[in-house]
Motif scaffolding. Structure first.
Motif, PDB file in Angstrom:
ATOM      1  N   PHE A  92       0.878  -1.174   0.000  1.00 32.79           N
ATOM      2  CA  PHE A  92       0.000   0.000   0.000  1.00 32.79           C
ATOM      3  C   PHE A  92       0.913   1.221   0.000  1.00 32.79           C
ATOM      4  CE2 PHE A  92      -2.477  -3.420   1.849  1.00 32.79           C
ATOM      5  CZ  PHE A  92      -3.713  -3.280   1.229  1.00 32.79           C
ATOM      6  N   LYS A  93       1.038   1.845  -1.152  1.00 33.35           N
ATOM      7  CA  LYS A  93       2.034   2.914  -1.324  1.00 33.35           C
ATOM      8  C   LYS A  93       1.559   4.230  -0.706  1.00 33.35           C
ATOM      9  CE  LYS A  93       2.541   2.672  -5.857  1.00 33.35           C
ATOM     10  NZ  LYS A  93       3.150   2.889  -7.179  1.00 33.35           N
ATOM     11  N   TYR A  94       2.542   4.965  -0.199  1.00 39.25           N
ATOM     12  CA  TYR A  94       2.268   6.329   0.249  1.00 39.25           C
ATOM     13  C   TYR A  94       3.540   7.156   0.101  1.00 39.25           C
ATOM     14  CZ  TYR A  94       4.407   4.888   4.747  1.00 39.25           C
ATOM     15  OH  TYR A  94       5.247   4.428   5.720  1.00 39.25           O
ATOM     16  N   ASP A  95       3.392   8.471   0.179  1.00 39.09           N
ATOM     17  CA  ASP A  95       4.518   9.368  -0.075  1.00 39.09           C
ATOM     18  C   ASP A  95       5.471   9.435   1.112  1.00 39.09           C
ATOM     19  OD1 ASP A  95       3.748  10.161  -2.647  1.00 39.09           O
ATOM     20  OD2 ASP A  95       2.327  11.617  -1.843  1.00 39.09           O
TER      21      ASP A  95
ATOM     22  N   GLN B 283      -5.761   7.002   6.527  1.00 38.54           N
ATOM     23  CA  GLN B 283      -5.309   7.964   5.525  1.00 38.54           C
ATOM     24  C   GLN B 283      -4.294   7.344   4.567  1.00 38.54           C
ATOM     25  OE1 GLN B 283      -6.161  11.256   5.290  1.00 38.54           O
ATOM     26  NE2 GLN B 283      -4.657  11.965   3.791  1.00 38.54           N
ATOM     27  N   LEU B 284      -3.364   6.547   5.105  1.00 35.13           N
ATOM     28  CA  LEU B 284      -2.274   6.021   4.286  1.00 35.13           C
ATOM     29  C   LEU B 284      -2.691   4.810   3.473  1.00 35.13           C
ATOM     30  CD1 LEU B 284       0.853   6.253   6.627  1.00 35.13           C
ATOM     31  CD2 LEU B 284      -0.037   7.920   5.006  1.00 35.13           C
ATOM     32  N   LEU B 285      -3.650   4.026   3.967  1.00 36.20           N
ATOM     33  CA  LEU B 285      -4.031   2.805   3.285  1.00 36.20           C
ATOM     34  C   LEU B 285      -5.044   3.092   2.182  1.00 36.20           C
ATOM     35  CD1 LEU B 285      -2.874   0.674   5.660  1.00 36.20           C
ATOM     36  CD2 LEU B 285      -4.379  -0.675   4.266  1.00 36.20           C
ATOM     37  N   ASN B 286      -4.518   3.334   1.010  1.00 35.56           N
ATOM     38  CA  ASN B 286      -5.353   3.635  -0.144  1.00 35.56           C
ATOM     39  C   ASN B 286      -5.437   2.377  -1.011  1.00 35.56           C
ATOM     40  OD1 ASN B 286      -6.503   4.508  -2.526  1.00 35.56           O
ATOM     41  ND2 ASN B 286      -5.293   6.382  -2.661  1.00 35.56           N
TER      42      ASN B 286
END
Length: 937
Positions: free
Chosen positions: A290-293, A456-459
């Motif tokens: 699960f990608k995040y910045d 918020q991070l788990l898109n």
């Protein structure tokens, strides 16, 4: 990125009583550890220097480069890693092959203290454990770093010789999972260099690149603005700083340096699934990303960084508990699942919450669905207050332990934190600041903030799924569209929130009747005391100041599993799995994990053929918990039927496809060749199926039934009166029968088979690779001098083989000889040389090894011996300041008494070349030289 930063800033502002309108740019900075001196030269080179006294009289040197395989063009793939190798093959001040021998002459061992690695975005070199007494040695190590930075010779002959070495590294370190990852990387990293920049590179480039290409790459990328020097240890900081300026300031920065680009990784707009198969892949695997910045550079030095990392750590811990709880059930949809946050595989420009699962059987969909469902359960329903309280307690307990041991922080750990600060801008507050800051933050951040951040991070749209499968008959590659449909179906489910089930009762509900210390005496040879307890248990205690917050223990007894016949083999082979993961009394293994949150105490059980060991450690504040665990391990160890089935499922899944893995087949065949007893063979799926829960519990309980056969040794910073009281309560109350003496029952086939013999088998392989195993064994009297001689001979052989087989012959990437003199084994001394090799070089490699063993019995150069002695003097000086060393020595003396010299340094330094030759002649005369080889078909 802005949205993520804004959310975290809001959470930090609300939780830490900061002004609600605080902007990200106004976040307070994290204080920098006052004990480290940081500077920057005019040419851009950064340096970190810290005085530190642990280990005593040692210093570590690092140089980090902000360059890796990501800088390579297509026709350069492999040059970054090749350049790392060349740093050990000729520099301005250490030409030819003189660098490694010189460092080993001052006690720095190649591979252990001297090493390097190349990654996609960085390359790091280290010279660790350098004796600091001689100023000239310190300066020479800095000279080496400066040569690596700007003084490589990169001679034609040295380059050509290293091509073969790196080719063998590629051959030996290209496992099936790595091959699958390289195939699927373009899908996970579409339109990105990260999809095609594995550090090992392409062998077509490694074998044929022109010499000047490597020199140009070096000149372009190894430059001061991309380099950081780190020195930590027993040094004069002012003097080291002056020396760094003297050596590194003259290095010129190119007039127009190439731009160091950190290549971005784009987000996904919908889930991506990548599937890879390999004929040698052992088991199926599912991995979610699960990608995040990443945090922008401008914020990494702020409190936002510490706060974010803390909340991510909490989410990791809580998810690990949840995933593990499921795996302990016999009907679990996967055998194993775990996960954590971090870099998105190889890249620095994207982070990911990554979860990995090992399915049961070849059908990956149930495991994939189960993990995805749990992730969504956490995202939608959040984590509970009780889960968070446990994990926060564990976090703060570990932090407290680090703070209490702040005067015993190891050079290497400190140095590597400064390396990460240079490469990634990771904060370095130091443990004193970190302890204060994180105690404040952890107690002010509520679980709601962690839940908001996790959601918020788990898109789900910005998600990649990697599926790795064996390529064999009966395993069908799943359809990507069908897998996406299955994930979409789970998206549509109403997923109930998690219910946290936890036992609240104490570990021991009713205390056993306490006993007494009935006698006490001093043991001056160990600087310890001996207590005899009323039930016949012997306790030896050694109070130390090695670490402020550590107590280590070891309970040892003669006897072991040799009393059980071969009809128990399945149970004996599977038993270590149970002793590593079991419950106590009414607490299952999962219950214990929750119960022990916030307590730093652990107990391990090892039941060998001839020796029984129970060991562990704790902080002084958790000494009572440690004693409770010891008591319960001896009296109430248990594994439920469901837990046992879950363990069988896990092991069967890991083992069922291993018949296609050449390395594991080699190890299996090697054991069969070297040992006669079935109990010395590797565990296989049939052993797992044949293991019986009741039998294994019977063995463990019988082996621990008579505590009076054990000697308990404690070493550390304990309060003696407290330890004595706890020993009377928890050790003197253990079931015992002093009339039953511990004895060793010898059985045949446990030791390495005697005689001279060579065996060989052939296997089909994806990458042709030969494997060799050479065992030289014999009987040698056990004493301290012979222990030293045994270790010295192994080290001398390793150095010779590295030079002759790897460097000169190019037949292998890695080779070493290991061997220690054991107290209780049937064959007390066994030298093992197990290594991969180039198939065409098999005969030559085996010839060299045989010759070098023979030479070691005939001739040893005093100069090569001096390097080993220098290392061992340093090694023992370091070990003698550890609690684990003294526990091992004292407990071992109970098994087979052997005088420990008052001055180990004198014993080591008195050994000469003739001692080595005589020792090896005695071993060689026993004529036990066995060779086993696996060759590709």
């Amino acid at each position: 990125m802005k949205r993520f930063t804004k959310f975290i800033c809001f959470a930090l502002a609300g939780c830490c009583m900061l002004p609600l309108g605080l902007r990200a740019q106004q976040m307070p900075p994290v204080p920098v550890d006052k004990n480290v001196r940081i500077g920057k030269l005019d040419n851009g080179l950064t340096y970190y220097i810290r005085h530190n006294d642990y280990p005593e009289n040692q210093v570590d040197f690092y140089i980090a480069q902000k360059v890796g395989s990501i800088q390579e063009e297509e026709n350069q793939r492999g040059l970054a890693h090749f350049l790392e190798h060349m740093c050990f093959n000729g520099t301005k001040h250490f030409p030819g092959n003189t660098l490694i021998p010189w460092l080993e002459s001052v006690g720095v061992k190649f591979g252990m203290n001297l090493n390097a690695y190349t990654a996609v975005d960085e390359t790091v070199y280290r010279i660790c454990g350098v004796p600091s007494e001689r100023i000239g040695v310190q300066d020479s190590c800095l000279l080496i770093l400066s040569d690596w930075a700007n003084g490589l010779l990169l001679e034609d002959k040295a380059i050509d010789e290293e091509r073969a070495v790196i080719h063998e590294e590629w051959r030996s370190q290209m496992p099936p999972m790595q091959r699958i990852f390289e195939k699927t990387s373009p899908v996970i990293f579409p339109d990105s260099r990260y999809g095609s920049r594995s550090p090992i590179g392409l062998m077509s480039v490694v074998d044929h690149f022109p010499y000047q290409a490597l020199r140009d790459y070096y000149e372009k990328w190894y430059r001061p603005d991309l380099q950081g020097v780190v020195v930590v240890g027993d040094v004069d900081v002012d003097r080291i700083e002056a020396k760094i300026k003297e050596l590194f300031a003259p290095i010129e920065l190119p007039a127009q340096p190439a731009e160091r680009i950190y290549y971005p990784v784009d987000d996904f707009t919908e889930p991506v699934i990548a599937i890879g198969q390999d004929k040698e892949q052992g088991n199926s695997l599912v991995k979610f990303y699960f990608k995040y910045d990443v945090l922008p550079d401008s914020l990494r030095h702020t409190m936002l960084s510490l706060t974010t990392e803390y909340m991510l750590d909490m989410a990791d811990m809580m998810m690990m508990y949840r995933l593990h709880d499921i795996s302990t059930k016999p009907d679990a949809p996967y055998a194993l699942a775990q996960g954590q946050h971090g870099d998105m595989e190889l890249c620095k420009t994207k982070k990911a919450m990554a979860y990995i699962a090992v399915p049961k059987g070849s059908d990956t969909e149930p495991a994939m669905d189960a993990v995805y469902r749990e992730v969504l359960r956490a995202k939608r329903g959040g984590f509970t207050a009780t889960e968070y309280a446990r994990c926060r307690s564990e976090y703060l307990s570990q932090l407290e332990q680090a703070y209490n041991n702040r005067n015993h922080q190891e050079n290497r750990k400190l140095a590597e934190s400064y390396v990460r600060n240079f490469l990634d801008k990771t904060p370095i507050p130091g443990i004193e600041n970190e302890y204060q800051l994180m105690n404040m933050l952890a107690n002010q951040i509520p679980v709601e903030a962690v839940n908001q951040m996790y959601a918020q991070l788990l898109n789900e749209r910005n998600m990649a799924v990697l599926i790795a499968l064996p390529e064999k008959e009966g395993i069908v590659c799943p359809d990507v569209a069908a897998l996406k449909a299955s994930l979409a179906q789970i998206d549509a489910e109403e997923i109930a929130p998690y219910v946290d089930n936890v036992k609240n009762e104490p570990l021991i509900s009713q205390l056993p009747a306490a006993g007494k210390v009935v006698s006490e005496k001093a043991l001056p040879q160990f600087g310890a005391k001996e207590w005899m307890l009323s039930n016949g248990v012997k306790v030896i205690v050694k109070k130390t100041d090695f670490k402020n917050d550590e107590i280590v223990f070891r309970a040892t007894a003669k006897g072991g599993t040799s009393v059980y016949g071969d009809e128990w083999v399945n149970d004996l082979l599977f038993m270590p799995v149970v002793t590593a993961q079991h419950g106590l009394g009414e607490f299952t293994f999962a219950d214990l994990a929750k119960q022990m949150a916030g307590k730093q105490a652990v107990v391990n059980i090892e039941l060998d053929h001839y020796v029984r060991n129970v060991s562990g450690n704790a902080t002084p504040k958790d000494l009572k918990t440690l004693m409770e665990l010891i008591y319960l391990n001896f009296t109430q160890l248990n594994v439920t039927a469901d837990e046992f089935t879950a363990l069988q499922n896990l092991l069967k899944e890991a083992l069922q496809n291993q018949e296609s893995n050449p390395q594991l087949i080699f190890q299996q065949k090697l054991n069969q060749f070297m040992y006669q007893s079935p109990r010395m063979q590797m565990l296989d799926a049939a052993d797992v199926d044949g293991a019986n829960r009741e039998h294994i519990l019977k063995i463990i309980r019988e082996q621990l039934a008579n505590a009076s056969q054990f000697t308990f040794v404690f070493s550390g910073n304990f309060d003696e009166a407290e330890l004595k009281s706890l020993a009377e309560q928890y050790l003197a109350s253990l079931p015992s029968d002093p009339t039953q003496k511990a004895e060793i029952k010898r059985i045949s086939g446990i030791g390495v088979t005697a005689g001279e013999k060579t065996g060989e088998v052939k296997l089909k392989m994806e990458v042709p690779q030969a494997y060799g195993g050479i065992f030289v064994s014999g009987t040698v009297p056990y004493n301290f001098k012979n222990r030293i001689l045994a270790s010295m001979c192994a080290q001398l052989m390793s150095a010779r083989l590295l030079s002759e087989v790897r460097e000169k012959e190019g037949a292998t990437y890695s080779i070493a000889t290991s061997g220690v003199l054991e107290r209780t084994s049937d064959v007390p001394l066994v030298y093992q040389t197990v290594f991969p090799m180039k198939p065409e070089k098999k005969d030559r490699a085996l010839e060299i090894i045989r010759n070098e063993f023979a030479k070691l019995a005939q001739q040893v150069d005093e100069a090569e011996l001096a390097k080993v002695k220098e290392f061992m003097v340093k090694h023992f000086a370091e070990m003698e300041r550890t609690n684990s060393y003294w526990c091992g020595e004292i407990a071992g003396n109970e098994l087979l008494p052997s005088e420990l010299p008052a001055d180990t340094k004198a014993v080591i330094e008195a050994i000469g070349a003739t001692d080595i030759c005589s020792f090896m002649k005695e071993l060689e005369a026993q004529q036990n030289y066995r060779v086993f080889v696996v060759m590709p078909m």
